[in-house]
Design a protein around this motif. Structure first.
Motif, mmCIF file in Angstrom:
data_model
loop_
_atom_site.group_PDB
_atom_site.id
_atom_site.type_symbol
_atom_site.label_atom_id
_atom_site.label_comp_id
_atom_site.label_asym_id
_atom_site.label_seq_id
_atom_site.Cartn_x
_atom_site.Cartn_y
_atom_site.Cartn_z
ATOM 1 N N LEU A 210 0.828 -1.201 0.000
ATOM 2 C CA LEU A 210 0.000 0.000 0.000
ATOM 3 C C LEU A 210 0.864 1.253 0.000
ATOM 4 N N SER A 211 2.079 1.146 -0.515
ATOM 5 C CA SER A 211 3.005 2.278 -0.472
ATOM 6 C C SER A 211 2.500 3.451 -1.300
ATOM 7 N N TYR A 212 1.798 3.185 -2.387
ATOM 8 C CA TYR A 212 1.283 4.268 -3.221
ATOM 9 C C TYR A 212 0.221 5.064 -2.463
ATOM 10 N N GLU A 213 -0.688 4.330 -1.832
ATOM 11 C CA GLU A 213 -1.757 4.990 -1.083
ATOM 12 C C GLU A 213 -1.193 5.825 0.063
ATOM 13 N N ARG A 214 -0.187 5.296 0.756
ATOM 14 C CA ARG A 214 0.419 6.046 1.859
ATOM 15 C C ARG A 214 1.073 7.329 1.370
ATOM 16 N N GLU A 215 1.782 7.250 0.232
ATOM 17 C CA GLU A 215 2.461 8.435 -0.287
ATOM 18 C C GLU A 215 1.456 9.488 -0.733
ATOM 19 N N PHE A 216 0.411 9.052 -1.411
ATOM 20 C CA PHE A 216 -0.639 10.002 -1.800
ATOM 21 C C PHE A 216 -1.344 10.571 -0.571
ATOM 22 N N GLY A 217 -1.505 9.733 0.457
ATOM 23 C CA GLY A 217 -2.135 10.206 1.679
ATOM 24 C C GLY A 217 -1.342 11.334 2.331
ATOM 25 N N LYS A 218 -0.016 11.247 2.282
ATOM 26 C CA LYS A 218 0.824 12.314 2.833
ATOM 27 C C LYS A 218 0.628 13.615 2.047
ATOM 28 N N ILE A 219 0.524 13.500 0.725
ATOM 29 C CA ILE A 219 0.316 14.687 -0.110
ATOM 30 C C ILE A 219 -1.006 15.357 0.258
ATOM 31 N N ILE A 220 -2.057 14.558 0.372
ATOM 32 C CA ILE A 220 -3.371 15.096 0.722
ATOM 33 C C ILE A 220 -3.327 15.757 2.090
ATOM 34 N N ALA A 221 -2.652 15.127 3.048
ATOM 35 C CA ALA A 221 -2.576 15.677 4.402
ATOM 36 C C ALA A 221 -1.854 17.021 4.410
ATOM 37 N N ARG A 222 -0.788 17.144 3.632
ATOM 38 C CA ARG A 222 -0.063 18.426 3.585
ATOM 39 C C ARG A 222 -0.933 19.518 2.977
ATOM 40 N N LEU A 223 -1.657 19.193 1.925
ATOM 41 C CA LEU A 223 -2.541 20.184 1.307
ATOM 42 C C LEU A 223 -3.625 20.629 2.276
ATOM 43 N N ASP A 224 -4.230 19.674 2.969
ATOM 44 C CA ASP A 224 -5.282 20.011 3.930
ATOM 45 C C ASP A 224 -4.732 20.850 5.078
ATOM 46 N N LEU A 225 -3.558 20.482 5.582
ATOM 47 C CA LEU A 225 -2.978 21.238 6.691
ATOM 48 C C LEU A 225 -2.664 22.668 6.273
ATOM 49 N N LEU A 226 -2.102 22.835 5.059
ATOM 50 C CA LEU A 226 -1.780 24.178 4.599
ATOM 51 C C LEU A 226 -3.051 24.997 4.403
ATOM 52 N N ALA A 227 -4.114 24.365 3.913
ATOM 53 C CA ALA A 227 -5.392 25.073 3.772
ATOM 54 C C ALA A 227 -5.891 25.552 5.133
ATOM 55 N N GLN A 228 -5.768 24.709 6.149
ATOM 56 C CA GLN A 228 -6.198 25.108 7.494
ATOM 57 C C GLN A 228 -5.312 26.219 8.047
ATOM 58 N N VAL A 229 -4.010 26.121 7.785
ATOM 59 C CA VAL A 229 -3.094 27.161 8.259
ATOM 60 C C VAL A 229 -3.442 28.508 7.631
ATOM 61 N N MET A 230 -3.755 28.508 6.334
ATOM 62 C CA MET A 230 -4.101 29.761 5.671
ATOM 63 C C MET A 230 -5.416 30.317 6.219
ATOM 64 N N THR A 231 -6.378 29.454 6.483
ATOM 65 C CA THR A 231 -7.630 29.907 7.083
ATOM 66 C C THR A 231 -7.376 30.499 8.461
ATOM 67 N N GLU A 232 -6.543 29.822 9.241
ATOM 68 C CA GLU A 232 -6.208 30.303 10.582
ATOM 69 C C GLU A 232 -5.474 31.639 10.513
ATOM 70 N N LYS A 233 -4.632 31.801 9.502
ATOM 71 C CA LYS A 233 -3.871 33.047 9.363
ATOM 72 C C LYS A 233 -4.796 34.251 9.259
ATOM 73 N N TYR A 234 -5.779 34.173 8.391
ATOM 74 C CA TYR A 234 -6.694 35.302 8.203
ATOM 75 C C TYR A 234 -7.631 35.463 9.402
ATOM 76 N N ARG A 235 -8.028 34.342 10.014
ATOM 77 C CA ARG A 235 -8.884 34.425 11.189
ATOM 78 C C ARG A 235 -8.146 35.085 12.340
ATOM 79 N N ARG A 236 -6.888 34.690 12.537
ATOM 80 C CA ARG A 236 -6.105 35.279 13.616
ATOM 81 C C ARG A 236 -5.815 36.755 13.365
ATOM 82 N N ALA A 237 -5.692 37.147 12.094
ATOM 83 C CA ALA A 237 -5.466 38.556 11.786
ATOM 84 C C ALA A 237 -6.658 39.396 12.236
ATOM 85 N N VAL A 238 -7.871 38.879 12.004
ATOM 86 C CA VAL A 238 -9.073 39.597 12.442
ATOM 87 C C VAL A 238 -9.122 39.657 13.967
#
Length: 257
Positions: A210-238
């Motif tokens: 399942l090495s392919y699924e795990r590697e893709f899972g890491k990519i998805i997790a990084r994208l989701d985390l960065l999306a949350q970080v960007m949302t938090e950035k603007y929320r914290r600015a307010v």
């Protein structure tokens, strides 16, 4: 308490015997610990070398840049894995071997060149073509290029980020969902002969890969985390702005004279 000399002779002998056994027990425990194998080394955290460009980057810029670098490197590893399991795909191109095929793919992604088999299509249009059952060109290179292009487009068509750059959290979130959909299609869709579009993950009585699924899972997790970080950035600015307004009225020194 009864003195040792006044104890029953058998009890006193047993107590002496137990005390005499303590050093032997301690020695045995130390010997067992010394024979326990040391933990297997699993590598160390390695960060990129500092460059002058970092002076033009905020903390969020660095996080986004590092995440993009990790995601692209993960895609190149996946390309190599997929080429190994599907050697007929790299042979459809002009590369003399699998390694050169991956290098060519990396160059096209990094330099933002087009990928000829995709007929100048980009992001999700390129994904749709690379995953169509009738696609006859190098499917591995086309699929990985399309995923990479989708991610880069979601990041504002950039792979490095500086103070003047901004990221759209929704676009990052959408990119993560697009990767999920692409993986599902790759696993479920079949060609005209009823075979998988590409050989990737494999589960059978003799092997579980399942090495392919795990590697893709890491990519998805990084994208989701960065999306949350960007949302938090603007929320914290307010929130910081409101705190400044409120604090400016409440957190003032009062006159004492």
């Amino acid at each position: 308490m009864t003195p040792l000399g006044r104890q029953h002779p058998q009890a006193a002998a047993a107590l002496v015997s137990r005390r005499a056994a303590l050093p032997l027990l301690a020695t045995s425990l130390l010997a067992a610990c010394s024979t326990t194998p040391a933990p297997t080394p699993r590598g160390k955290v390695k960060g990129p070398q500092a460059t002058g460009q970092e002076l033009l980057q905020s903390d969020i810029n660095r996080v986004a840049t590092i995440a993009m670098r990790e995601n692209l490197d993960a895609l190149y590893r996946l390309a190599d894995k997929l080429y190994r399991r599907n050697p007929a795909e790299w042979r459809k191109g002009n590369a003399p071997n699998r390694t050169e095929a991956v290098n060519l793919l990396r160059s096209c992604v990094e330099q933002r060149f087009g990928w000829p088999p995709l007929q100048e299509r980009r992001d999700i249009d390129a994904l749709a073509l690379a995953l169509s059952p009738e696609f006859a060109d190098d499917r591995v290179g086309s699929f990985i290029y399309a995923v990479a292009d989708t991610m880069i487009v979601a990041h504002g068509d950039r792979t490095q980020f500086f103070l003047i750059d901004s990221l759209d959290a929704q676009h990052l979130y959408n990119a993560a969902r697009n990767v999920e959909v692409a993986i599902w299609i790759l696993a479920q869709r079949r060609n005209a002969l009823g075979r998988p579009l590409l050989l990737a993950d494999e589960i059978n009585p003799a092997e579980r890969n399942l090495s392919y699924e795990r590697e893709f899972g890491k990519i998805i997790a990084r994208l989701d985390l960065l999306a949350q970080v960007m949302t938090e950035k603007y929320r914290r600015a307010v929130i910081s702005y409101v705190q400044t307004l409120v604090g400016g009225q409440l957190l003032q020194f009062l006159p004492v004279r």
